[in-house]
Design a protein around this motif. Sequence first.
Motif, PDB file in Angstrom:
ATOM      1  N   HIS A  72       0.844  -1.201   0.000  1.00  7.47           N
ATOM      2  CA  HIS A  72       0.000   0.000   0.000  1.00  7.47           C
ATOM      3  C   HIS A  72       0.879   1.250   0.000  1.00  7.47           C
ATOM      4  N   PRO A  73       1.609   1.476  -1.089  1.00 10.97           N
ATOM      5  CA  PRO A  73       2.511   2.634  -1.136  1.00 10.97           C
ATOM      6  C   PRO A  73       1.766   3.958  -0.989  1.00 10.97           C
ATOM      7  N   GLU A  74       0.503   3.977  -1.388  1.00 12.84           N
ATOM      8  CA  GLU A  74      -0.290   5.202  -1.294  1.00 12.84           C
ATOM      9  C   GLU A  74      -0.540   5.626   0.157  1.00 12.84           C
ATOM     10  N   ASN A  75      -0.318   4.717   1.102  1.00  9.69           N
ATOM     11  CA  ASN A  75      -0.506   5.036   2.522  1.00  9.69           C
ATOM     12  C   ASN A  75       0.719   5.705   3.149  1.00  9.69           C
ATOM     13  N   CYS A  76       1.837   5.697   2.449  1.00 10.31           N
ATOM     14  CA  CYS A  76       3.071   6.261   3.005  1.00 10.31           C
ATOM     15  C   CYS A  76       2.938   7.773   3.149  1.00 10.31           C
ATOM     16  N   VAL A  77       3.441   8.298   4.257  1.00 15.94           N
ATOM     17  CA  VAL A  77       3.424   9.737   4.515  1.00 15.94           C
ATOM     18  C   VAL A  77       4.614  10.364   3.799  1.00 15.94           C
ATOM     19  N   GLU A  78       4.338  11.369   2.992  1.00 17.27           N
ATOM     20  CA  GLU A  78       5.388  12.003   2.193  1.00 17.27           C
ATOM     21  C   GLU A  78       6.541  12.490   3.064  1.00 17.27           C
ATOM     22  N   PHE A  79       7.725  12.125   2.662  1.00 18.18           N
ATOM     23  CA  PHE A  79       9.002  12.471   3.293  1.00 18.18           C
ATOM     24  C   PHE A  79       9.251  11.781   4.633  1.00 18.18           C
ATOM     25  N   CYS A  80       8.398  10.866   5.041  1.00 19.86           N
ATOM     26  CA  CYS A  80       8.684  10.068   6.232  1.00 19.86           C
ATOM     27  C   CYS A  80       9.754   9.057   5.848  1.00 19.86           C
ATOM     28  N   LYS A  81      10.762   8.938   6.666  1.00 24.79           N
ATOM     29  CA  LYS A  81      11.823   7.958   6.417  1.00 24.79           C
ATOM     30  C   LYS A  81      11.994   7.029   7.611  1.00 24.79           C
ATOM     31  N   GLY A  82      10.958   6.941   8.439  1.00 20.65           N
ATOM     32  CA  GLY A  82      11.040   6.156   9.670  1.00 20.65           C
ATOM     33  C   GLY A  82      11.421   4.710   9.448  1.00 20.65           C
ATOM     34  N   CYS A  83      10.801   4.043   8.504  1.00 28.76           N
ATOM     35  CA  CYS A  83      11.098   2.628   8.269  1.00 28.76           C
ATOM     36  C   CYS A  83      12.523   2.450   7.753  1.00 28.76           C
ATOM     37  N   GLY A  84      12.981   3.409   6.955  1.00 29.44           N
ATOM     38  CA  GLY A  84      14.353   3.348   6.447  1.00 29.44           C
ATOM     39  C   GLY A  84      15.381   3.549   7.549  1.00 29.44           C
ATOM     40  N   LYS A  85      15.066   4.428   8.484  1.00 28.70           N
ATOM     41  CA  LYS A  85      15.979   4.685   9.594  1.00 28.70           C
ATOM     42  C   LYS A  85      16.061   3.514  10.564  1.00 28.70           C
ATOM     43  N   ILE A  86      14.956   2.795  10.717  1.00 31.07           N
ATOM     44  CA  ILE A  86      14.929   1.682  11.669  1.00 31.07           C
ATOM     45  C   ILE A  86      15.522   0.393  11.074  1.00 31.07           C
ATOM     46  N   CYS A  87      15.693   0.354   9.769  1.00 33.87           N
ATOM     47  CA  CYS A  87      16.207  -0.846   9.090  1.00 33.87           C
ATOM     48  C   CYS A  87      17.705  -1.010   9.330  1.00 33.87           C
ATOM     49  N   ASP A  88      18.073  -2.024  10.095  1.00 33.40           N
ATOM     50  CA  ASP A  88      19.481  -2.291  10.409  1.00 33.40           C
ATOM     51  C   ASP A  88      20.296  -2.673   9.178  1.00 33.40           C
ATOM     52  N   GLN A  89      19.634  -3.215   8.175  1.00 32.26           N
ATOM     53  CA  GLN A  89      20.321  -3.677   6.966  1.00 32.26           C
ATOM     54  C   GLN A  89      20.464  -2.586   5.905  1.00 32.26           C
ATOM     55  N   LYS A  90      19.844  -1.434   6.159  1.00 32.73           N
ATOM     56  CA  LYS A  90      19.846  -0.327   5.177  1.00 32.73           C
ATOM     57  C   LYS A  90      19.268  -0.793   3.844  1.00 32.73           C
ATOM     58  N   ALA A  91      18.211  -1.584   3.922  1.00 29.81           N
ATOM     59  CA  ALA A  91      17.600  -2.180   2.735  1.00 29.81           C
ATOM     60  C   ALA A  91      16.475  -1.333   2.149  1.00 29.81           C
ATOM     61  N   ILE A  92      16.152  -0.206   2.784  1.00 29.93           N
ATOM     62  CA  ILE A  92      15.024   0.604   2.333  1.00 29.93           C
ATOM     63  C   ILE A  92      15.497   1.956   1.812  1.00 29.93           C
ATOM     64  N   THR A  93      15.096   2.249   0.585  1.00 29.87           N
ATOM     65  CA  THR A  93      15.269   3.571   0.000  1.00 29.87           C
ATOM     66  C   THR A  93      13.862   4.066  -0.326  1.00 29.87           C
ATOM     67  N   PHE A  94      13.754   5.243  -0.896  1.00 29.26           N
ATOM     68  CA  PHE A  94      12.432   5.815  -1.133  1.00 29.26           C
ATOM     69  C   PHE A  94      12.279   6.321  -2.549  1.00 29.26           C
ATOM     70  N   PHE A  95      11.235   5.832  -3.215  1.00 34.52           N
ATOM     71  CA  PHE A  95      10.862   6.354  -4.510  1.00 34.52           C
ATOM     72  C   PHE A  95      10.454   7.806  -4.284  1.00 34.52           C
ATOM     73  N   GLY A  96      11.020   8.714  -5.048  1.00 37.66           N
ATOM     74  CA  GLY A  96      10.725  10.123  -4.905  1.00 37.66           C
ATOM     75  C   GLY A  96      11.797  10.886  -4.154  1.00 37.66           C
ATOM     76  N   ASP A  97      12.797  10.170  -3.608  1.00 34.70           N
ATOM     77  CA  ASP A  97      13.890  10.828  -2.895  1.00 34.70           C
ATOM     78  C   ASP A  97      14.834  11.436  -3.922  1.00 34.70           C
ATOM     79  N   LYS A  98      14.890  12.746  -3.981  1.00 30.83           N
ATOM     80  CA  LYS A  98      15.719  13.431  -4.989  1.00 30.83           C
ATOM     81  C   LYS A  98      17.196  13.124  -4.836  1.00 30.83           C
ATOM     82  N   LYS A  99      17.645  12.847  -3.615  1.00 28.32           N
ATOM     83  CA  LYS A  99      19.052  12.497  -3.396  1.00 28.32           C
ATOM     84  C   LYS A  99      19.407  11.222  -4.141  1.00 28.32           C
TER      85      LYS A  99
END
Length: 72
Positions: A41-68
């Motif tokens: 459910h990607p449509e449920n993601c809050v824009e610019f929230c990176k909480g799940c990415g920060k909590i991921c010990d494996q650094k396995a999460i990036t974000f579609f729409g991240d300009k960096k």
Amino acid sequence: MAKNWYPVIDYKKCAGCVQCYNFCPHGVFEIGPDGKPKVVHPENCVEFCKGCGKICDQKAITFFGDKKIASR
């Protein structure tokens, strides 16, 4: 909620710990048959929230729409 911002999981890095699933209060993730989280459910993601990415010990999460990331 976001239309152009959502997590993307790198399954080569993902350990299946489901920290992202447990963290997200917006229902972005579900657990797949392989026991790993899936972005269903990607449509449920809050824009610019990176909480799940920060909590991921494996650094396995990036974000579609991240300009960096898009500028690499």
